[in-house]
Design a protein around this motif. Structure first.
Motif: not given
Lengths: 694, 550
Positions: B7-11, B13, B15, B38, B42-43, B74-75
Motif C-alpha cells: 500500500i503506497v501512502q501519500s506521505d 511510506t 506498507l 520498521r 504483520h505490516i 500496489s493494492r
C-alpha cells in the motif's frame, strides 16, 4: 438580383412569398424553427418579445449578436464572414470560390445553422447576411459576386486530437478512483486542520499566501493542489469565515454532516462544486498574484470551459489521454472568439484539476467525468437524480471500506483501506493518525488511550473493540498499556467546590449532612470528615451559624481566620478626590415623576391584591396581539400601563409607563420610575396590563 | 481490485503486508530504493527518501523501474503526485558527475548546463571549485572532493562520483576458510561494496560484520586502515583477522592509546584519532601515514565529527562502513551518504535470524514500582536528576536477583549506565564489574573468563556496548541506559544474539521503573527493535518475584 445563380432564381420563384426582411423571414418560420432559435439564443426570451418586429430588433442588437457570435465555432464564423463579404443573396455553394476545397454539404450545414440562429435570412436556397452582423464583424465593404479573395484556411471540421496515451478503461477507472478517494481525504484533512487552527481572513478578504504555504506543508501537498482543495471546499460550502475582528477561515456546520456521508457522496458533492465553481485556483501562479478566496481568482467563463473541456474529452475514443496542444486547438476551433491566454490557462487548469479530482484517470475521461457532464448547471444541487448518478458512477471506482485493522507489537494499527465510519470514529478517539493514503496507520500512545478513557470509555471496552476489530491478536504491550492506564485512570478525582466543611468528628459531619437547615447548601460528603459545597464560604458560615453550629472560618492554608465584628469598610477604589458638589433642589418634573412613580407602585400593589393572580405577584403573560391592542388603546387614551419587560439577558422587570407612540415594533413611552422617555422593543414586552383603577 | 501486498501512502511510506503471498518477491524488488523503517509482525513500513532513491540510482536502478514496481505491487492506485516526485528526485542524481579529466584532473561535469549554473551560483560551492573549462564542466580542487559532495547533496543535486580510487599500496591478503565458510549474505555484502566503490554495509550485531570487512580486504589486496570504537574491539578485530585471513601478527598493527604501531593493516580507535593535543588532532595524520588502499569504519553510526571532516579529505580512497543501523541520534545520515558512500547492502535482522545466523531473542520489559520513599524522592527531584533516580532504584536489585536465579545455568550480562549502581549491584551479586575505569588487560581477562564459563555473571557499563564478542552470553539484563538511545538498545541486544551452540533463545530483560521518565525512555529505546520485529513483552516485577518463590 445580382450574382444570383439559376438555382437561386428557381428558389425565389418557388417561394410562396418574397421575403423582404429578417422580420418577414422570422414570421414565416414554423414553430419548430422558432423554438430552435429561441433555444439557441436564450437571451431573446427575456422578456418574450411582443411581435416578430420586436424579435428581429432584439436579435440584431450588438449585445445579443455578440453573444451568439461568441458561441459559434470557427467554421460557422468562416461561412458567416464569407456571406458578410457578399453584397447580395447567395446559395451556399457559391461560397466555394471564397472557401476553397470545402465540400458542399459542409457549406450547406453551416448556412442552415446560421440561418437558424437568425444571422442569415432569406433562404432556404439563397441567404443574405443580417446587416448588423456585417458591421459587427467589421469586414471590408461587401464585394459583389464571388470575386472576393479566397480564405487561406477554411476549416469545416475541428482539428483532430491526438492521443499521448491510450489506456485500458479499467486502468483509467482504477486511477480515477484512487484520485477521487485521496481528494476527499485531503479535503477532510484540510478542514480538520483548519478546525483547530483556522487561518486568518485577510482584511481585503481571502487567504494569505503564507497561510496557504503553511497549510500545503502541513498536508504534504504542493501549493497548487492545496489551492484547489481550498476553493473546492469553499464552493461546496464546507468552508466559511467568521465575521468580526478575529475573522478566520474555518469549516461550516455542513462539514459535520458531510464528513459522515459515505465516501462516494462526499466525493460527488466536491466534484459538483468544482464543476460549477467560478474560482480558478490556477490563477494563483499568474501576475499579479491574486489571493485565494477572493474575486480576483474568479472568472465568469470558468464553468463553461470546464464543461467544454470535458465534452471534448468525451468525444475522444474511450481511454484516450489527449495531446494538450491539440486539445487546445480543438477547443479553440469550437469557440474561436473566446480564445485568449486566459482561455489556454483554463484548459490546462481544467485538465490538471480533473485529474486530481478523479474526473479523469491518467488523462482520459473516466465514468465519473461522464456522469458529471450529465449534471445540469441550472439545477439546484442536492436533492436531484443527477447527484445520485454521480454517486453511482464513482462508487464502483472507490476502494471498498474495510471493517478491521491489523494491530502490531510496535503500538500501531494499520487499516488496510478506508475504514467503515463507526470504526474510523472509534480509532480516531483511541489512537493518533501517523500516516494516511490508501491505508491508514494509527499509533496508540498513552495520550491517545487516555483520551478515550477521558471520553468515558472503560479499559474493558477499549480492549473489546480492539479484539473485535483486529484481524491479529492484541499485542501484549498494547493490552498492558490499556489495562494499566485503565487502572490508573481516575485514581485522582477532581470536582468543583466553592467551600468545604471539615470536622474531626464524623458524627458531627453526618448530622450536618442530615440537617434540614443545610439542605439548601448542597453539601456533599467526600470523606468521613470532609464536606464540600458549591455555596460561597460566607453563605456556608452564615447558614451553619443559623443552624446552631459554631463554625470557624479558615484560610486556604488551613489557618483560622479571625472574624471581626461586622464593621464593613469600603475599598479605596472609586472614591473621588474632591467632595462632590451639593445637589441642587430637585427639578419640578423629577418630583412629579417621582410622585407618579409612587402612585404607580401603589396602583400595582392594588392590582396585585385585587387581581388575585395566584399570589405569585408576576404579571400574567400576554400574547403579542393582546399586547398590541392594549398598547394601542393606551396610546389613544393617554393612559398608563404596567408592562413586563425582558432585558437582553432575559431578566424580566416590571415597569409603569405612559405610552406615547407605537411604531415599527417599538414602543416609545415615558417610564414613570426613571422619569425618562425611552424606547421599548415590542418583542421583549412580555406582558401588559392597563392601569384603570386610578 | 488488484490485491497486491503493497500500500503506497501519500506521505511516501510503503506498507508491505508481510503474510501476503507476494510479500517476499515484493520485498526484494522494493529493497533497493526504499528504506525499511520498521518491521513488526504483520505490516512492514518502508519509506521513500531522497537518499534511498539516490542509493538506488547509484546502484543502477532508474525511475521507470521504481515506478513500475510500485504500480505492479500496489493494492490501491498510487498517488499521482508521488510518482512524479519519485521520477523528479531520481532524475536529480547523476546530473552532475565528478570525473577525471586528462588535462585538468578532477572536474565536475554536468549533463545539464542549467543544473551546473544553479549550483555554481551557490555561495557554498564557489570556494570548492576552480576555473570553468567549458559550459558543462568546472575544475574541482582534489582536496574538496568530499566537501563538494556534501554541499551538492544538501543542494539536492547529489553528484555521481566516478573519479575512481587510488589503488593504494598493494598487500596480499586472502581468506583462509578452514572450519568455517563465508555466508552468502557476507559474500554479497562484500561484493556489493566493491562493485559500488565505496559505501556502507548494514548488518545486525552478531551477523559477522568483521568477516565482511576481511572479505573486502581480500578483494582489495591492499594496505588497510580499520577504525573501531575502542581498544577491546581493536583486539577482537585483530584476533578475528588472524583467524580468518592469511595475515600474520607482524602485519597487523594497533594504533591506540597504549600502542602506536603502523603496519600494512592498522587498527585504530576513534578515541585516539580524535584526541586533541594543543587544539590539534595530531593523530589524524595516520590517514596519510601510508598509502592506504582501503579504509574500514566499524560502527559507522558512531563516527565522530572530526573523522567525518577528515574523511572528506580522503575521497580518493575506498571506504567501507559497517554498522547495525543507519540510525544516527545526531541525524547525520546525509554525511554518511556523501562521505562514506551510499548503502551497498542491507538485510533485516529477522531475515538473518531465520537463516539461523543470529540467535532468536525474547525481549522482556520488567516493570518495577518505586516504593513510597523513592516515589516521594522522585516527585521532588529536579528534572535532570529524575532519570538517574528512577533508573537506579533499589527495587531493581531484587529483580536482577530473581532473574539471575531464574537463569542459574546461563551466562548473564548485567548492563547499566550509572557506575554507582553498577558497583552496588556487583557487590550485591558478588560479581565482577567492568567499567571505563577497568584496565584493558583486566577487561580482556574477565571477558576471557566469561567466555570459558569461569565467570557466570558480568556487570558491565556502556564500554561493553560495542564490538565485544561474547558468544556464550545468552541473557542480558539492562538496568539503565543512555536515556532514550535507540542504537544503544540495538547494540545491547546484539550482545546476546551470537548463535548459541544449542540453538537456545537469547533473553533480553530491560528493568524499568514504571510511571517515571525511565519508562518513557525505555519506550523510545525499544522502538528500533520493535520496528525490527523484536516484540517486547511487558511483565510486572511482582510476577518475576512471585515466580521466584515457587
Amino acid at each position: 438580383m445580382a450574382g444570383s445563380t439559376p438555382l437561386g432564381r428557381d428558389s425565389s420563384s418557388d417561394g410562396a412569398r418574397k421575403v423582404r426582411s429578417l422580420t418577414e423571414d422570422l414570421r414565416q418560420r414554423d414553430d419548430i424553427q422558432l423554438a430552435a432559435l429561441l433555444r439557441a439564443r436564450t437571451d431573446l426570451l427575456h422578456p418574450v418579445p411582443a411581435g416578430f418586429g420586436a424579435l428581429a430588433n432584439r436579435a440584431t442588437t450588438v449585445r445579443s449578436l455578440t453573444e451568439v457570435l461568441d458561441g459559434l465555432d470557427l467554421w460557422s464564423l468562416q461561412v458567416l464572414q464569407a456571406y458578410a463579404a457578399l453584397d447580395g443573396p447567395a446559395a451556399p455553394v457559391e461560397l466555394a470560390a471564397r472557401l476553397p476545397g470545402v465540400e458542399r454539404g459542409d457549406l450547406e450545414t453551416a448556412a442552415a445553422l446560421l440561418h437558424e440562429r437568425a444571422l442569415l435570412w432569406d433562404g432556404p436556397q439563397e441567404y443574405r447576411v443580417v446587416n448588423a452582423v456585417r458591421q459587427l464583424l467589421g469586414g471590408a465593404a461587401p464585394v459583389r459576386g464571388a470575386a472576393a479573395e479566397p480564405l487561406a484556411h477554411p476549416q469545416p471540421h475541428p482539428p483532430a486530437v491526438g492521443a499521448v496515451a491510450s489506456e485500458p478503461p479499467a486502468r483509467v477507472a482504477r486511477h480515477a478512483g484512487g484520485q477521487a478517494a485521496s481528494f476527499v481525504r485531503n479535503a477532510t484533512d484540510l478542514l480538520t486542520a483548519w478546525s483547530s487552527a483556522p487561518p486568518r481572513r485577510l482584511r481585503a478578504g481571502g487567504l494569505g499566501v503564507r497561510d496557504l504555504a503553511r497549510t500545503a506543508t502541513a498536508l504534504g501537498q504542493d501549493q497548487q493542489v492545496t489551492a484547489l482543495l481550498v476553493e473546492v471546499v469553499n464552493a461546496a460550502q464546507l468552508l466559511g469565515n467568521e465575521v468580526g475582528s478575529a475573522a478566520a477561515w474555518c469549516p461550516t456546520p455542513r462539514f459535520d454532516t458531510w464528513r459522515t456521508l459515505p465516501l462516494a457522496e462526499q466525493w460527488a458533492e466536491l466534484a459538483r462544486a468544482w464543476f460549477e465553481m467560478a474560482a480558478v485556483p490556477a490563477l494563483l501562479g499568474t501576475e499579479p498574484r491574486p489571493n485565494l478566496l477572493t474575486w480576483d481568482v474568479r472568472r465568469a467563463g470558468a464553468t463553461d470551459v470546464r464543461r467544454a473541456v470535458l465534452e471534448a474529452l468525451r468525444r475522444l475514443p474511450e481511454g484516450t489521454a489527449p495531446d494538450r496542444e491539440q486539445l487546445a486547438a480543438h477547443l479553440a476551433w469550437h469557440h474561436p472568439r473566446r480564445e485568449s491566454a486566459l482561455q489556454r490557462l483554463l484548459y490546462d487548469a481544467t485538465l490538471d484539476e480533473a485529474e486530481l479530482l478523479g474526473v479523469t484517470g491518467l488523462g482520459a475521461l473516466a465514468d465519473t467525468g461522464r456522469a458529471l457532464l450529465t449534471t445540469d448547471p441550472r439545477q439546484e444541487a442536492g436533492a436531484d437524480p443527477v447527484g445520485a448518478a454521480l454517486v453511482r458512477a464513482v462508487e464502483p471506482l472507490l476502494p471498498v471500506p474495510v471493517d478491521h485493522v491489523l494491530l502490531q507489537a510496535d503500538g500501531t494499527a494499520v487499516a488496510p483501506g478506508p475504514l467503515v465510519p463507526d470504526l474510523a470514529a472509534d480509532l480516531a478517539l483511541l489512537a493518533d493518525v501517523e500516516s494516511t493514503g490508501g491505508a491508514t496507520v494509527y499509533r496508540f500512545t498513552e495520550t491517545s488511550v487516555r483520551r478515550a478513557l477521558d471520553a468515558g470509555w472503560s479499559a474493558a471496552r477499549v480492549l473489546a473493540v480492539l479484539r473485535e476489530r483486529s484481524r491479529t491478536p492484541v499485542p501484549q504491550p498494547l493490552e498492558y498499556l490499556v489495562t494499566d492506564l485503565g487502572n490508573r485512570h481516575g485514581r485522582v478525582r477532581v470536582g468543583p467546590a466553592a467551600s468545604y466543611v471539615r470536622c474531626d468528628d464524623p458524627g458531627t459531619v453526618a448530622s450536618l449532612l442530615a440537617d434540614r437547615a443545610t439542605r439548601a447548601l448542597g453539601l456533599v460528603r467526600i470523606a468521613d470528615t470532609v464536606l464540600v459545597s458549591a455555596a460561597a464560604p460566607s453563605l456556608l458560615m452564615s447558614t451553619l451559624r443559623e443552624g446552631g453550629y459554631l463554625p470557624a472560618e479558615e484560610s486556604t492554608d488551613g489557618v483560622p481566620v479571625a472574624q471581626r465584628p461586622a464593621a464593613h469598610r469600603s475599598p479605596l477604589r472609586g472614591v473621588p478626590g474632591a467632595a462632590p458638589a451639593e445637589p441642587g433642589p430637585p427639578a419640578g418634573e423629577v418630583v412629579d415623576a417621582a410622585v407618579r412613580a409612587l402612585r404607580a407602585g401603589d396602583v400595582t400593589v392594588g392590582e396585585r391584591i385585587t387581581g388575585g393572580s395566584g399570589g405569585s405577584g408576576r404579571l400574567p403573560r400576554s400574547t403579542s396581539s393582546e399586547t398590541l391592542a392594549v398598547l394601542h388603546d393606551a396610546v389613544a387614551a393617554e393612559q398608563e400601563v404596567w408592562i413586563g419587560y425582558a432585558d437582553r439577558a432575559g431578566l424580566t422587570t416590571e415597569r409603569v409607563v405612559e405610552p406615547l407612540r407605537l411604531e415599527a415594533g417599538f414602543l416609545t413611552a415615558y417610564d414613570v420610575r426613571t422619569a425618562q422617555v425611552r424606547t421599548f422593543t415590542l418583542a421583549r414586552i412580555t406582558a401588559v396590563l392597563p392601569i384603570t383603577t386610578r | 481490485m488488484n490485491e497486491g501486498p503493497l500500500i503506497v501512502q501519500s506521505d511516501k511510506t510503503l506498507l508491505l503486508e508481510a503474510d501476503h503471498l507476494l510479500a517476499d518477491q515484493c520485498r526484494h524488488e522494493i529493497a533497493p530504493f526504499a528504506e525499511l523503517e520498521r518491521a513488526p509482525e504483520h505490516i512492514h513500513t518502508y519509506r521513500l527518501t531522497p537518499l534511498g532513491l539516490w542509493n538506488a540510482r547509484a546502484a543502477g536502478h532508474d525511475a521507470e523501474g521504481v515506478i513500475d514496481v510500485l504500480l505492479r505491487y500496489s493494492r490501491y492506485p498510487v498517488p499521482h503526485a508521488l510518482l512524479i516526485d519519485v521520477a523528479e528526485t531520481m532524475d536529480r542524481y547523476g546530473r552532475l558527475q565528478l570525473r577525471k579529466h586528462p588535462a585538468h584532473g578532477l572536474v565536475l561535469h554536468a549533463f545539464d548546463t542549467a543544473v551546473l549554473e544553479e549550483v555554481l551560483r551557490s555561495k557554498k560551492v564557489e570556494p570548492l571549485v576552480g576555473a570553468r573549462i567549458d559550459k558543462d564542466s568546472v575544475v574541482v580542487h582534489p582536496s574538496e572532493r568530499g566537501h563538494l559532495k556534501q554541499v551538492l547533496l544538501k543542494l539536492g543535486w547529489p553528484a555521481d562520483d566516478v573519479a575512481g580510487y587510488v589503488d593504494g599500496e598493494a598487500h596480499p591478503i586472502a581468506l583462509v576458510e578452514d572450519g568455517w565458510a563465508m555466508r552468502d549474505y557476507q559474500r554479497q555484502a562484500a561484493q556489493g561494496f566493491w562493485d559500488g566503490g565505496s559505501g556502507v554495509v548494514v548488518l545486525p550485531c552478531g551477523a559477522g560484520k568483521t568477516i565482511v570487512g576481511a572479505a573486502a580486504m581480500a578483494i582489495a589486496q591492499a594496505t588497510t586502515l580499520i577504525l573501531v570504537t575502542n581498544t577491546v574491539a581493536a583486539r577482537q578485530w585483530r584476533d578475528e583477522l588472524l583467524r580468518r585471513t592469511t595475515l600474520t601478527e607482524d602485519e597487523i598493527g594497533e594504533y591506540s592509546g597504549a600502542r602506536k604501531e603502523i603496519r600494512p593493516v592498522t587498527i585504530a580507535t576513534y578515541q585516539v584519532m580524535t584526541t586533541k593535543r594543543k587544539g590539534v588532532y595530531n593523530h589524524l595524520e595516520l590517514f596519510d601515514a601510508r598509502d592506504w588502499g582501503l579504509i574500514v569504519y566499524d560502527e559507522v553510526h558512531l563516527l565522530p565529527a572530526p573523522i567525518f571532516r577528515f574523511t572528506a579529505d580522503i575521497q580518493a580512497r575506498r571506504r567501507l562502513g559497517l554498522t547495525a543501523t543507519l540510525v544516527r541520534e545526531d541525524g547525520r545520515e546525509g554525511d554518511v551518504f556523501s562521505l562514506i558512500g551510499p548503502k551497498r547492502y542491507d538485510a533485516p535482522w529477522k531475515d538473518i535470524e531465520h537463516q539461523g545466523y543470529i540467535a532468536p531473542a525474547d525481549c522482556v520489559e520488567v516493570r518495577v514500582t518505586l516504593d513510597d520513599r523513592e516515589r516521594l524522592l522522585y516527585a521532588t527531584a529536579e528534572p535532570e536528576d529524575r532519570y538517574r533516580l528512577a533508573a537506579s532504584s533499589d527495587r531493581k536489585t531484587r529483580v536482577v536477583d530473581a532473574l539471575l536465579r531464574r537463569h542459574a545455568d546461563e551466562q548473564v550480562l548485567v548492563i547499566g549506565q550509572y557506575l554507582d549502581q553498577l558497583h552496588e549491584l556487583a557487590e550485591h551479586l558478588d560479581a565482577a564489574v567492568i567499567t571505563g575505569e577497568t584496565t584493558v588487560k583486566a577487561r580482556q581477562e574477565l571477558f576471557e573468563q566469561f567466555r570459558t564459563g569461569e565467570v557466570r555473571v558480568l556487570v558491565v557499563s556502556k564500554v561493553a556496548n560495542f564490538s565485544v564478542d561474547l558468544p556464550e552470553a545468552s541473557v542480558a539484563i539492562q538496568v539503565s541506559g543512555s536515556f532514550g538511545s535507540r542504537q544503544e538498545e540495538a547494540q545491547r541486544l546484539g550482545r546476546v544474539l551470537r548463535p548459541k551452540a544449542d540453538g537456545r533463545t537469547a533473553r533480553f530483560y530491560a528493568v524499568v521503573a514504571r510511571d517515571t521518565v525511565d519508562a518513557d525512555f525505555a519506550a523510545h529505546r525499544q522502538r528500533f527493535l520493535a520496528e525490527q520485529g523484536y516484540a517486547y513483552r511487558i511483565v510486572d516485577a511482582d510476577e518475576i518475584l512471585a515466580g521466584d518463590t515457587d
